[in-house]
Design a protein around this motif. Structure first.
Motif, PDB file in Angstrom:
ATOM      1  N   GLU A  45      84.436  15.931  23.140  1.00  0.00           N
ATOM      2  CA  GLU A  45      83.992  15.924  21.743  1.00  0.00           C
ATOM      3  C   GLU A  45      82.473  15.912  21.633  1.00  0.00           C
ATOM      4  OE1 GLU A  45      85.857  12.688  19.674  1.00  0.00           O
ATOM      5  OE2 GLU A  45      87.836  13.629  19.754  1.00  0.00           O
ATOM      6  N   LEU A  46      81.807  15.189  22.543  1.00  0.00           N
ATOM      7  CA  LEU A  46      80.344  15.148  22.545  1.00  0.00           C
ATOM      8  C   LEU A  46      79.739  16.410  23.142  1.00  0.00           C
ATOM      9  CD1 LEU A  46      79.747  11.438  23.595  1.00  0.00           C
ATOM     10  CD2 LEU A  46      79.186  12.457  21.386  1.00  0.00           C
ATOM     11  N   GLY A  47      80.548  17.162  23.857  1.00  0.00           N
ATOM     12  CA  GLY A  47      80.043  18.367  24.506  1.00  0.00           C
ATOM     13  C   GLY A  47      79.065  18.055  25.617  1.00  0.00           C
ATOM     14  N   LEU A  48      79.274  16.935  26.295  1.00  0.00           N
ATOM     15  CA  LEU A  48      78.330  16.507  27.331  1.00  0.00           C
ATOM     16  C   LEU A  48      78.364  17.451  28.528  1.00  0.00           C
ATOM     17  CD1 LEU A  48      78.896  12.638  27.328  1.00  0.00           C
ATOM     18  CD2 LEU A  48      77.004  13.916  26.316  1.00  0.00           C
ATOM     19  N   GLU A  49      77.176  17.756  29.050  1.00  0.00           N
ATOM     20  CA  GLU A  49      77.009  18.584  30.241  1.00  0.00           C
ATOM     21  C   GLU A  49      75.845  18.033  31.034  1.00  0.00           C
ATOM     22  OE1 GLU A  49      76.198  22.601  29.174  1.00  0.00           O
ATOM     23  OE2 GLU A  49      78.088  22.887  28.116  1.00  0.00           O
ATOM     24  N   VAL A  50      75.864  18.252  32.344  1.00  0.00           N
ATOM     25  CA  VAL A  50      74.729  17.876  33.180  1.00  0.00           C
ATOM     26  C   VAL A  50      73.501  18.624  32.687  1.00  0.00           C
ATOM     27  CG1 VAL A  50      73.759  18.012  35.511  1.00  0.00           C
ATOM     28  CG2 VAL A  50      76.133  17.302  35.187  1.00  0.00           C
ATOM     29  N   GLY A  51      72.396  17.913  32.548  1.00  0.00           N
ATOM     30  CA  GLY A  51      71.144  18.524  32.112  1.00  0.00           C
ATOM     31  C   GLY A  51      70.844  18.344  30.643  1.00  0.00           C
ATOM     32  N   MET A  52      71.793  17.828  29.872  1.00  0.00           N
ATOM     33  CA  MET A  52      71.526  17.664  28.454  1.00  0.00           C
ATOM     34  C   MET A  52      71.029  16.249  28.160  1.00  0.00           C
ATOM     35  SD  MET A  52      75.251  17.398  26.513  1.00  0.00           S
ATOM     36  CE  MET A  52      74.709  18.730  25.516  1.00  0.00           C
ATOM     37  N   GLN A  53      70.321  16.131  27.080  1.00  0.00           N
ATOM     38  CA  GLN A  53      69.780  14.845  26.648  1.00  0.00           C
ATOM     39  C   GLN A  53      70.893  14.007  26.034  1.00  0.00           C
ATOM     40  OE1 GLN A  53      66.460  15.317  24.025  1.00  0.00           O
ATOM     41  NE2 GLN A  53      66.365  13.161  23.511  1.00  0.00           N
ATOM     42  N   ALA A  54      70.880  12.718  26.347  1.00  0.00           N
ATOM     43  CA  ALA A  54      71.845  11.787  25.769  1.00  0.00           C
ATOM     44  C   ALA A  54      71.209  10.398  25.760  1.00  0.00           C
ATOM     45  CB  ALA A  54      73.147  11.779  26.567  1.00  0.00           C
TER      46      ALA A  54
END
Length: 131
Positions: free
Chosen positions: A108-117
């Motif tokens: 749901e968050l669309g988390l991927e390596v390299g993205m800001q969180a």
């Protein structure tokens, strides 16, 4: 894939923009230019570099890394997906944070390596936000 300006990368690494610029000039992290001529760093390259910097120390020991209201803005460095659960690692300056959450939440968050969180810490729980 998300890319970051030198200033954004500096904030995520917990260093000054001048330090991030010097690292880029020295070739420690690869950059490319956008249509406007700004230097950008690929998110995956920044994730890998953030781990390297944390392991070596950032060279700015006199500048403390602080978090407001237990929020740790950083960059996603690893995601391990299971059938139901997931593990997300964030490098926030010199801090490595690991959160266990549902696979559905990661999707749901669309988390991927390299993205800001941002990792938000309350007691023993770590919650992941996305800007």
């Amino acid at each position: 894939m998300q890319s970051y300006t030198i200033g954004q990368a500096a904030r995520l690494l917990g260093v000054s923009p001048d330090t991030a610029r010097r690292w880029a000039d020295a070739g420690r992290v690869a950059t490319h230019r956008d249509e406007g001529g700004r230097r950008l760093i690929d998110g995956r390259a920044l994730a890998a570099f953030s781990i390297e910097v944390a392991q070596q120390g950032n060279g700015e020991d006199d500048v403390p890394y602080t978090s407001a209201r237990n929020a740790f803005p950083g960059i996603v460095t690893a995601i391990k997906l299971g059938d139901v659960a997931a593990q997300v690692e964030i490098q926030a300056g010199p801090h490595r944070l690991v959160s266990l959450l549902t696979r559905e939440a990661v999707d749901e968050l669309g988390l991927e390596v390299g993205m800001q969180a941002t990792a938000r810490v309350k007691s023993t729980s770590v919650h992941i936000d996305r800007p």
